[in-house]
Design an enzyme around this catalytic site. Sequence first.
Site, PDB file in Angstrom:
ATOM      1  N   GLU A   1       0.803  -1.228   0.000  1.00 41.84           N
ATOM      2  CA  GLU A   1       0.000   0.000   0.000  1.00 41.84           C
ATOM      3  C   GLU A   1       0.833   1.274   0.000  1.00 41.84           C
ATOM      4  O   GLU A   1       0.473   2.257  -0.637  1.00 41.84           O
ATOM      5  CB  GLU A   1      -0.924   0.044   1.225  1.00 41.84           C
ATOM      6  CG  GLU A   1      -1.944  -1.070   1.290  1.00 41.84           C
ATOM      7  CD  GLU A   1      -1.497  -2.189   2.201  1.00 41.84           C
ATOM      8  OE1 GLU A   1      -2.355  -2.789   2.833  1.00 41.84           O
ATOM      9  OE2 GLU A   1      -0.288  -2.451   2.278  1.00 41.84           O
TER      10      GLU A   1
ATOM     11  N   ASP B   1      -1.956  -5.324   3.695  1.00 47.85           N
ATOM     12  CA  ASP B   1      -2.078  -5.588   5.128  1.00 47.85           C
ATOM     13  C   ASP B   1      -2.893  -6.857   5.419  1.00 47.85           C
ATOM     14  O   ASP B   1      -3.779  -7.229   4.642  1.00 47.85           O
ATOM     15  CB  ASP B   1      -2.715  -4.392   5.832  1.00 47.85           C
ATOM     16  CG  ASP B   1      -1.765  -3.206   5.934  1.00 47.85           C
ATOM     17  OD1 ASP B   1      -0.553  -3.407   5.711  1.00 47.85           O
ATOM     18  OD2 ASP B   1      -2.222  -2.094   6.237  1.00 47.85           O
TER      19      ASP B   1
ATOM     20  N   ASP C   1      -5.547  -8.001   6.901  1.00 44.80           N
ATOM     21  CA  ASP C   1      -6.910  -7.925   7.428  1.00 44.80           C
ATOM     22  C   ASP C   1      -7.871  -7.872   6.253  1.00 44.80           C
ATOM     23  O   ASP C   1      -7.469  -7.980   5.094  1.00 44.80           O
ATOM     24  CB  ASP C   1      -7.075  -6.719   8.362  1.00 44.80           C
ATOM     25  CG  ASP C   1      -6.688  -5.407   7.696  1.00 44.80           C
ATOM     26  OD1 ASP C   1      -6.533  -5.363   6.449  1.00 44.80           O
ATOM     27  OD2 ASP C   1      -6.540  -4.401   8.412  1.00 44.80           O
TER      28      ASP C   1
ATOM     29  N   GLU D   1      -9.573  -5.438   4.995  1.00 41.92           N
ATOM     30  CA  GLU D   1      -9.336  -4.305   4.100  1.00 41.92           C
ATOM     31  C   GLU D   1      -8.158  -4.597   3.178  1.00 41.92           C
ATOM     32  O   GLU D   1      -8.199  -4.328   1.980  1.00 41.92           O
ATOM     33  CB  GLU D   1      -9.068  -3.043   4.923  1.00 41.92           C
ATOM     34  CG  GLU D   1      -9.320  -1.746   4.180  1.00 41.92           C
ATOM     35  CD  GLU D   1     -10.794  -1.467   3.956  1.00 41.92           C
ATOM     36  OE1 GLU D   1     -11.094  -0.714   3.010  1.00 41.92           O
ATOM     37  OE2 GLU D   1     -11.637  -1.983   4.699  1.00 41.92           O
TER      38      GLU D   1
ATOM     39  N   TYR E   1       1.573  -5.734  13.381  1.00 40.47           N
ATOM     40  CA  TYR E   1       0.422  -5.056  12.765  1.00 40.47           C
ATOM     41  C   TYR E   1      -0.491  -4.461  13.824  1.00 40.47           C
ATOM     42  O   TYR E   1      -0.811  -5.104  14.820  1.00 40.47           O
ATOM     43  CB  TYR E   1      -0.358  -6.035  11.889  1.00 40.47           C
ATOM     44  CG  TYR E   1      -1.368  -5.360  11.007  1.00 40.47           C
ATOM     45  CD1 TYR E   1      -1.006  -4.306  10.179  1.00 40.47           C
ATOM     46  CD2 TYR E   1      -2.691  -5.776  10.997  1.00 40.47           C
ATOM     47  CE1 TYR E   1      -1.937  -3.687   9.363  1.00 40.47           C
ATOM     48  CE2 TYR E   1      -3.630  -5.166  10.175  1.00 40.47           C
ATOM     49  CZ  TYR E   1      -3.243  -4.119   9.370  1.00 40.47           C
ATOM     50  OH  TYR E   1      -4.165  -3.494   8.566  1.00 40.47           O
TER      51      TYR E   1
ATOM     52  N   ARG F   1      -3.666  -3.232  13.627  1.00 33.54           N
ATOM     53  CA  ARG F   1      -5.132  -3.419  13.617  1.00 33.54           C
ATOM     54  C   ARG F   1      -5.421  -4.867  13.971  1.00 33.54           C
ATOM     55  O   ARG F   1      -5.390  -5.751  13.122  1.00 33.54           O
ATOM     56  CB  ARG F   1      -5.712  -3.046  12.250  1.00 33.54           C
ATOM     57  CG  ARG F   1      -5.629  -1.553  11.968  1.00 33.54           C
ATOM     58  CD  ARG F   1      -6.325  -1.152  10.682  1.00 33.54           C
ATOM     59  NE  ARG F   1      -6.235   0.274  10.481  1.00 33.54           N
ATOM     60  CZ  ARG F   1      -5.254   0.898   9.849  1.00 33.54           C
ATOM     61  NH1 ARG F   1      -4.257   0.183   9.340  1.00 33.54           N
ATOM     62  NH2 ARG F   1      -5.241   2.203   9.713  1.00 33.54           N
TER      63      ARG F   1
ATOM     64  N   HIS G   1      -4.315 -13.607  14.456  1.00 34.67           N
ATOM     65  CA  HIS G   1      -3.541 -12.379  14.577  1.00 34.67           C
ATOM     66  C   HIS G   1      -2.769 -12.383  15.893  1.00 34.67           C
ATOM     67  O   HIS G   1      -2.993 -13.207  16.765  1.00 34.67           O
ATOM     68  CB  HIS G   1      -4.466 -11.163  14.528  1.00 34.67           C
ATOM     69  CG  HIS G   1      -5.058 -10.927  13.177  1.00 34.67           C
ATOM     70  ND1 HIS G   1      -5.846  -9.839  12.900  1.00 34.67           N
ATOM     71  CD2 HIS G   1      -4.977 -11.624  12.027  1.00 34.67           C
ATOM     72  CE1 HIS G   1      -6.233  -9.881  11.637  1.00 34.67           C
ATOM     73  NE2 HIS G   1      -5.724 -10.954  11.094  1.00 34.67           N
TER      74      HIS G   1
END
Length: 719
Positions: A11, A84, A86, A88, A304, A306, A351
């Site tokens: 990203e 990432d 997740d 998203e 990470y 989130r 996670h």
Amino acid sequence: MAMKKNLVIVESPAKARTLGKILGSGYSIKASLGHVRDLPRSQLGVDLEKEFLPKYVVPREKRKVVLELKKAAKAASTIYLATDPDREGEAISWHLEAVTNSDGKPYKRVVFHEITKEAVERAFRHPRSLDMQLVNAQQARRILDRLVGYKISPLLWIKVRRGLSAGRVQSVALKIIVDREREIQAFVPVQYWTIEAELAKEAAPGAAFRAALVALADGSKPEIASQTEAEALVKELEPASYHVSKVKTRTVSRQPAPPFITSTLQQEAWRKLRFNAGFTMTIAQQLYEGLPIDRGGSVGLITYMRTDSTRVARSAVAETRQFIGEKYGGEFLPAHARSFSATVKGAQEAHEAIRPTRIWREPSLIKPYLSDAQFKLYDLIWKRMVASQMAAARFEATNVDIEARLPSGKGHYLFRAASSVNTFAGFMTLYIEGKDDKDEEKGPAIPRLEKGDPLELRGLFPEQHFTKPPSRFTEATLIKMLEQWGIGRPSTYAPILSTIQERDYVNKTEGSFRPTELGFIVSDLLQRHFPDIMAVEFTVRMEEELDEIASEDRDWVQVVRDFYVPFEKDLQSASQHMEKVKLADAPAGEDCPRCHRPLVVKVGRYGKFIACSGYPECKYTKPFQVKTGARCPQCGGELVEKVSKKKRTFYGCSNWPDCDFATNLKPLPRPCPRCGGLLTLYRRNWEKCQKCDYKGRLGRREAEATEPPAGTTEEILTG
């Protein structure tokens, strides 16, 4: 002929630089700069007649990026999608494959929760295909939010004011704040009194301590409603004889808090650093993606950020325990590694918690390479992780019951004293979790007492109190409430808090959220016409259904359909029955220079502006300006907040164009204590003079007033 390189798409440029150092010359790494496709801004973008089919477009500002990515994909042998870990990130990878895949090249998904050599190399050894369950969960959330936002917001524009918005989750957050404010407004304080006795051992009269009255002569709890009642009790207690009836001493252990998850990081960063949620996540993203440390290039400093899991990899636990043993000694290392169970409903245990990628990378060692905010947040994360594996703190807790025997055998009253003395600091040597509400502090150590010891009365102290209303929500307590109820997910907390402030639904006063008049009106209208959307239980269930799409392969179209059918009925009813609301104009605090009637703040098509209250007879208007309270060092005019053509905030003189003074640093309202020059905010919680070399730390209240903005800064707009 040169061999084709593998292409890796991430990203951000920062993440690309860090991966480039790890992967080496055999890989070409490009950054997508976030999403490359989205629903169109100018229309709903969801076909309601065709199974809620989304219409994705490449935004104008992303077309150049997409062309570059297509060109890079064409020249590559294999394309690795390293966004990432997740939902998203999975959706971004799906969109990347869609916009760049033109000739059937192999696409592989790689996932890592920390940007370290070991984690990245392991991910590239074990790539996978895209997880469409995660993609569909994100897609369902995006479509649901678009349906709510694009269907309800136009109603608010018509019925209340242009520029307003409603959101599936933000509206519930607003309702929570509004409901709490109404509780506060309706609260009626009730007076009550307490009585404490100051006592001392007769054999050691110097060692006095206090005990509170906890039971009356008949054994009932004291409920003292007035000063008259309190004084009568004091008079009755004065001739009593006091002695110890019970002593209980025990050792109490206090365990450390688990490593951070997203919500607890945001809460603690607010409590201890006064970082708002958006600012916290921005800094955490920088720490995760990598920063240049010494001459070794960019290094990912944390895992990470989130996540809703408190799980920690065994290797990280082992490294932490080794560090504790060598740094603090064996007494600070518990016999067994400590593990934490998930406390968030639906936590993804694949996670990890938020932790440093290397425990041996102590904050003090890398401080020279970090900004002030980066260092403070890294220091917080590092200490929390290390403390989570340290030995428990130990306290000696003592409770003493004291009888006050009345003369002539009329019975007795019961007093109680308590103290807690730390006997071993344990993890508290390094870190103590912040609290939203101050606990009642235990009194000073009680002198050593035994059952039957006679005590000397030094005095009786009645004190008046009033019951208190519930506290307003802060960043920390609102996030905690959203998390406990299951409203939203880790990635949504910061945008929620930003949006309700940007829309002028709430203000932050001394760190606490207060709904504006507009916030009350919008919340009430939505509650009346869209009761399902505003119901906490409904929103929580919707989050659970999105989780089920991700984990159980539930049909996302059916989830959206089940939501939309009753929602459409509410829309039709609201469009017919929602009454138009006229908001009162806020006073501007000055009079019109033409007709001398009061000026008011109005909101027009392009935002706020100042106009005469005598309109239409008087049509005087002027730009709305956010004042700083600071004076221009060139002409003495007031410095105001402005927004450039590139939407960047700066500060300039209100006398422009006659005075062209401008600065990117936020001016402070008081002059330099050394030379009287202009003071500006410097880093975080520091001020510096623009004229001399003075630098100083801000007080706490001033620091709260200058905290990083929750979202975009209010622009200077003209009517």
